[in-house]
Design a protein around this motif. Structure first.
Motif, mmCIF file in Angstrom:
data_model
loop_
_atom_site.group_PDB
_atom_site.id
_atom_site.type_symbol
_atom_site.label_atom_id
_atom_site.label_comp_id
_atom_site.label_asym_id
_atom_site.label_seq_id
_atom_site.Cartn_x
_atom_site.Cartn_y
_atom_site.Cartn_z
ATOM 1 N N ILE A 43 6.674 6.304 -16.561
ATOM 2 C CA ILE A 43 5.503 5.514 -16.153
ATOM 3 C C ILE A 43 5.144 4.629 -17.334
ATOM 4 C CG2 ILE A 43 3.086 5.536 -15.474
ATOM 5 C CD1 ILE A 43 3.516 8.213 -14.153
ATOM 6 N N ALA A 44 5.243 3.319 -17.155
ATOM 7 C CA ALA A 44 4.916 2.365 -18.210
ATOM 8 C C ALA A 44 3.529 1.787 -17.952
ATOM 9 C CB ALA A 44 5.954 1.248 -18.259
ATOM 10 N N GLU B 144 13.869 2.782 -12.350
ATOM 11 C CA GLU B 144 13.402 4.145 -12.628
ATOM 12 C C GLU B 144 11.991 4.174 -13.191
ATOM 13 O OE1 GLU B 144 17.717 3.990 -12.409
ATOM 14 O OE2 GLU B 144 16.258 2.830 -13.586
ATOM 15 N N THR B 145 11.379 3.007 -13.420
ATOM 16 C CA THR B 145 10.066 2.941 -14.061
ATOM 17 C C THR B 145 8.958 2.630 -13.054
ATOM 18 O OG1 THR B 145 11.052 2.199 -16.140
ATOM 19 C CG2 THR B 145 8.700 1.812 -15.856
ATOM 20 N N ILE B 146 7.898 3.457 -13.091
ATOM 21 C CA ILE B 146 6.674 3.152 -12.348
ATOM 22 C C ILE B 146 5.785 2.320 -13.261
ATOM 23 C CG2 ILE B 146 4.569 4.115 -11.336
ATOM 24 C CD1 ILE B 146 6.179 6.606 -10.614
ATOM 25 N N SER B 147 5.297 1.193 -12.759
ATOM 26 C CA SER B 147 4.400 0.337 -13.547
ATOM 27 C C SER B 147 2.957 0.716 -13.256
ATOM 28 C CB SER B 147 4.630 -1.141 -13.210
ATOM 29 O OG SER B 147 5.943 -1.533 -13.539
ATOM 30 N N LEU B 148 2.256 1.118 -14.303
ATOM 31 C CA LEU B 148 0.836 1.449 -14.204
ATOM 32 C C LEU B 148 0.065 0.236 -14.715
ATOM 33 C CD1 LEU B 148 -0.957 3.887 -13.446
ATOM 34 C CD2 LEU B 148 -0.966 4.509 -15.850
ATOM 35 N N LEU C 2 -0.352 -7.847 -13.495
ATOM 36 C CA LEU C 2 0.004 -7.633 -12.087
ATOM 37 C C LEU C 2 1.074 -8.633 -11.652
ATOM 38 C CD1 LEU C 2 -0.526 -5.923 -9.619
ATOM 39 C CD2 LEU C 2 -2.299 -7.534 -8.930
ATOM 40 N N LYS C 3 0.970 -9.864 -12.146
ATOM 41 C CA LYS C 3 1.994 -10.860 -11.821
ATOM 42 C C LYS C 3 3.373 -10.395 -12.298
ATOM 43 C CE LYS C 3 -0.803 -15.102 -11.892
ATOM 44 N NZ LYS C 3 -1.061 -16.358 -12.630
ATOM 45 N N MET C 4 3.425 -9.863 -13.529
ATOM 46 C CA MET C 4 4.707 -9.398 -14.075
ATOM 47 C C MET C 4 5.256 -8.234 -13.259
ATOM 48 S SD MET C 4 4.356 -9.604 -18.224
ATOM 49 C CE MET C 4 6.079 -9.142 -18.399
ATOM 50 N N ALA C 5 4.369 -7.324 -12.857
ATOM 51 C CA ALA C 5 4.806 -6.182 -12.046
ATOM 52 C C ALA C 5 5.348 -6.659 -10.699
ATOM 53 C CB ALA C 5 3.654 -5.216 -11.846
ATOM 54 N N GLN C 6 4.684 -7.662 -10.110
ATOM 55 C CA GLN C 6 5.122 -8.174 -8.809
ATOM 56 C C GLN C 6 6.475 -8.887 -8.902
ATOM 57 O OE1 GLN C 6 1.483 -10.399 -7.938
ATOM 58 N NE2 GLN C 6 1.122 -9.077 -6.163
ATOM 59 N N GLU C 7 6.746 -9.508 -10.055
ATOM 60 C CA GLU C 7 8.021 -10.212 -10.223
ATOM 61 C C GLU C 7 9.212 -9.256 -10.146
ATOM 62 O OE1 GLU C 7 7.773 -12.314 -13.889
ATOM 63 O OE2 GLU C 7 6.352 -13.809 -13.139
ATOM 64 N N ASP D 198 8.899 -6.045 -8.944
ATOM 65 C CA ASP D 198 8.681 -5.100 -7.841
ATOM 66 C C ASP D 198 7.881 -5.799 -6.747
ATOM 67 O OD1 ASP D 198 8.481 -2.733 -6.351
ATOM 68 O OD2 ASP D 198 6.630 -2.132 -7.366
ATOM 69 N N PRO D 199 8.501 -6.802 -6.089
ATOM 70 C CA PRO D 199 7.762 -7.631 -5.126
ATOM 71 C C PRO D 199 7.155 -6.849 -3.963
ATOM 72 C CG PRO D 199 10.132 -8.037 -4.988
ATOM 73 C CD PRO D 199 9.904 -7.212 -6.204
ATOM 74 N N ASP D 200 7.754 -5.725 -3.581
ATOM 75 C CA ASP D 200 7.223 -4.934 -2.469
ATOM 76 C C ASP D 200 6.171 -3.926 -2.917
ATOM 77 O OD1 ASP D 200 8.938 -6.237 -0.701
ATOM 78 O OD2 ASP D 200 10.552 -4.805 -1.074
ATOM 79 N N GLY D 201 5.940 -3.832 -4.222
ATOM 80 C CA GLY D 201 4.922 -2.918 -4.737
ATOM 81 C C GLY D 201 5.258 -1.459 -4.559
ATOM 82 N N GLU D 202 6.554 -1.127 -4.454
ATOM 83 C CA GLU D 202 6.954 0.254 -4.191
ATOM 84 C C GLU D 202 6.787 1.161 -5.406
ATOM 85 O OE1 GLU D 202 10.893 0.257 -2.669
ATOM 86 O OE2 GLU D 202 10.290 -0.440 -0.682
ATOM 87 N N ARG D 203 6.864 0.585 -6.605
ATOM 88 C CA ARG D 203 6.747 1.412 -7.813
ATOM 89 C C ARG D 203 5.671 0.867 -8.759
ATOM 90 N NH1 ARG D 203 9.942 -0.951 -11.740
ATOM 91 N NH2 ARG D 203 11.305 -2.624 -11.036
ATOM 92 N N THR D 204 4.602 0.363 -8.153
ATOM 93 C CA THR D 204 3.470 -0.143 -8.934
ATOM 94 C C THR D 204 2.193 0.560 -8.499
ATOM 95 O OG1 THR D 204 4.527 -2.323 -9.088
ATOM 96 C CG2 THR D 204 2.185 -2.213 -9.618
ATOM 97 N N LEU D 205 1.427 1.028 -9.479
ATOM 98 C CA LEU D 205 0.137 1.683 -9.234
ATOM 99 C C LEU D 205 -0.927 0.922 -10.006
ATOM 100 C CD1 LEU D 205 -1.592 4.105 -8.215
ATOM 101 C CD2 LEU D 205 -0.906 5.322 -10.282
#
Length: 626
Positions: free
Chosen positions: A36-37, A173-177, A192-197, A199-206
């Motif tokens: 988890i990053a 393998e990384t979840i973005s916090l 959030l923009k970087m996480a979406q780039e 992980d566009p579907d938001g599957e591993r972003t919290l």
């Protein structure tokens, strides 16, 4: 702090310990581990969240505070057990006796790794904390995203930080916090923009919302909508927390007291109370959520992790095989080692030039390359036959106009036949020599590739082989060119077996008869061809048939013999000569030491590969026993 049931707790710690053990082995240098990053813009409240989870003060302040990736390993101890801390970075490892010293130790580690000031480093700092008051959880804290460089920072500091963050969050393998202040427009946050780039579907972003006490009146419902996943959808959803603010830090409010104040804040808040009731608010609930997410993520990743390890081990072994074991220390053994090296190379040279499998395992196939070269030559010869057929009529017309003397129309002597045929054939000589030079280059390159693969780590051996390959190439290319030019000189002698010529002539006559049938229109012959003219047309037509027949025979002969000459000299003879000269090296024992001087870089590479192999083998053992 934790409300997980006992059955689940028995599964939590082993999973997290497994990944922590793999990370401590250094396996993350070889493959991606579940993690988890934690990312956020500067001043997003990221450090406050980590402080609340870990129970220790982390570096705070304006600008870039986190200057190295910080692996925060938290282990929950039983009630009554003492607090324990340890910091590790590079080759340094140190236990921390007092929680109050954590911030100072981290700053010291950052200064040592990233330099005193405001620079950043990719190197990881590992902080282990064990206490009854922390969750079973491992997080990786990354530098806050800077928009503008301040004094002392490089102009591209923002790009450096983004590159470092992407290095972690782009891994599947990384979840973005993602930590976002509640009082800013979430759609504009860089984190959030970087996480979406990636992980566009938001599957591993919290998402985590912070600073709810700073929300402007009238905008509270927007915050609730975000946490309810109704604004920017993330499959893992959102949490909201209230950590210690600057005033509470100044007033020295303890972290445990801050937890009580946080609970009271949400319980008494008119709009946010619902989030508390739904389990979407407070740091303790966040800890539970993160632990659940990490464990599920680890369990989901384990099969893929095992597969990664097996593939990496196989690739590492292949690279080690290419590096070899290095020369032995004993002088007599070193000489035997050199003999084995040269013998294997000599055998591989023969195999390369005869199309057999190589002992070295190098996937070289010179014949697949040369086949294309010789197909090009065959196509050139066949095109010349078509061109020749088109030119015959013009040649014979010129003869009629310029060279016919006292003979009657239609008579063409044998010398004219010879002149027309040999002149056309000689036009193929220079293209044949050019094809030889191309093939010579290819053979040289492939032999050098084999030498480089066979003598990896021994630059003097490679250099010696290259010199011999180049010298042999020059000699054999000259010999092959001489043979080619002799072949074309022989083609000035018009000759083929009578039976061969007669057969080809009959075939050509049948083709011409078929063609004549097509050029008649309604029983009237075409007048477009000189061969159809009344003045000696029949004889000229016959001569054209003879010319075409012989040229086809000669062309077929050249199409085969030119490649044979090239293959004989540039492959067979070159291989024999190279084998002979490489094996002659044995006779000069004094050169053994020089030839077996190993490249220092290969020693380093071999050590790195052996270390990687050991790490992966230990990792495989850990996974097997899990």
């Amino acid at each position: 702090m934790n409300t997980l049931n006992q059955h689940y707790e028995e599964k939590v710690r082993p999973c997290i310990d497994l990944i922590d053990s793999l990370r401590s082995l250094g396996v993350e240098r070889d493959l991606a581990l579940p993690a988890i990053a934690v990312i956020g813009d500067q001043s997003s409240g990221k450090s406050s969240v980590l402080e609340a989870l870990s129970g220790v003060a982390l570096p705070r302040g304006s600008g870039i505070v986190t200057r190295c990736p910080l692996e925060l390993k938290m282990k929950r101890r039983k009630e009554g057990e003492d607090w324990y801390g340890k910091i590790s970075y590079q080759d340094h490892e140190e236990e921390i006796e007092d929680p109050a010293d954590v911030e100072k130790k981290i700053r010291g580690a950052q200064d040592e790794m990233a330099g005193v000031g405001v620079g950043i480093s990719d190197d990881l700092i590992s902080l282990e904390i064990a206490s009854p008051d922390v969750p079973d959880l491992t997080l990786i804290d990354l530098p806050g995203i800077a928009r503008v460089a301040v004094k002392g920072q490089p102009e591209n500091i923002g790009d450096q930080i983004k590159r470092l963050i992407q290095k972690f969050i782009k891994k599947q393998e990384t979840i973005s916090l993602v930590v976002v202040p509640s009082n800013v427009d979430i759609a504009t946050t860089e984190a959030l923009k970087m996480a979406q780039e990636v992980d566009p579907d938001g599957e591993r972003t919290l998402g985590i919302l912070t600073k709810p006490d700073l929300v402007d009146k009238g905008t509270e419902q927007t915050v609730v909508d975000i946490v309810h996943n109704e604004v920017i959808h993330l499959k893992k959803g959102y949490m909201i927390v209230k950590c210690r603010g600057q005033q509470e830090i100044t007033e020295k409010v303890s972290l445990s007291d801050a937890t009580g104040r946080e609970d009271a804040f949400f319980r008494d808040h008119a709009h946010f109370q619902i989030l508390l009731n739904e389990g979407r608010a407070t740091v303790p609930k966040l800890a539970e959520k993160l632990t659940l997410e990490l464990v599920h993520h680890i369990q989901k990743s384990l099969p893929h992790l095992e597969d990664q390890i097996e593939k990496k081990l196989k690739k590492t072994q292949q690279e080690l095989d290419r590096c070899g074991n290095g020369p032995p220390s004993d002088a007599s053994d070193r000489f035997v080692f050199l003999i084995d090296k040269l013998t294997e190379f000599s055998q591989d040279i023969f195999s390369l030039t005869s199309g057999e499998d190589l002992k070295s395992g190098a996937g070289l196939n010179i014949f697949s390359i040369l086949r294309n070269q010789f197909k090009f030559w065959q196509d050139l010869v066949e095109r010349s036959q078509v061109t020749f057929s088109c030119n015959i009529e013009k040649e014979m017309t010129q003869y009629e106009r310029k060279h016919r003397g006292r003979e009657l129309p239609g008579f063409v002597d044998y010398k004219t036949f010879e002149r027309i045929v040999t002149a056309e054939l000689q036009q193929l000589e220079e293209p044949a020599v050019l094809r030889l030079k191309d093939v010579a280059d290819i053979v040289k390159k492939e032999m050098i590739k084999l030498a480089e693969g066979s003598f990896v780590g021994f630059p003097n051996l490679i250099r010696t082989a290259k010199m011999k390959i180049e010298d042999i190439r020059k000699v054999k290319e000259a010999a092959a060119e001489s043979m080619l030019r002799t072949q074309f000189k022989m083609e000035s002698i018009v000759y083929t077996q009578d039976s061969t010529y007669s057969k080809k002539l009959r075939m050509q006559k049948r083709q011409d008869d078929c063609l004549d049938g097509r050029v008649f229109t309604f029983g009237k012959p075409s007048t477009n061809s000189a061969a159809s003219n009344n003045d000696g047309g029949a004889t000229l037509k016959e001569m054209r048939r003879h010319l075409k027949s012989y040229y086809q025979i000669a062309g077929k002969r050249l199409a085969d013999q030119i490649p044979q000459v090239i293959l004989y000299q540039m492959l067979k003879e070159s291989a024999i000569q190279l084998q002979r000269e490489m094996l002659q090296i044995f006779q000069d024992k004094e050169k053994t030491e020089s030839l077996l001087q190993e490249d220092p870089g290969i020693n380093t590479l071999r050590t790195c590969l052996e270390n990687r192999q050991n790490r992966l083998l230990k990792a495989r053992t850990l996974l097997t026993g899990f």
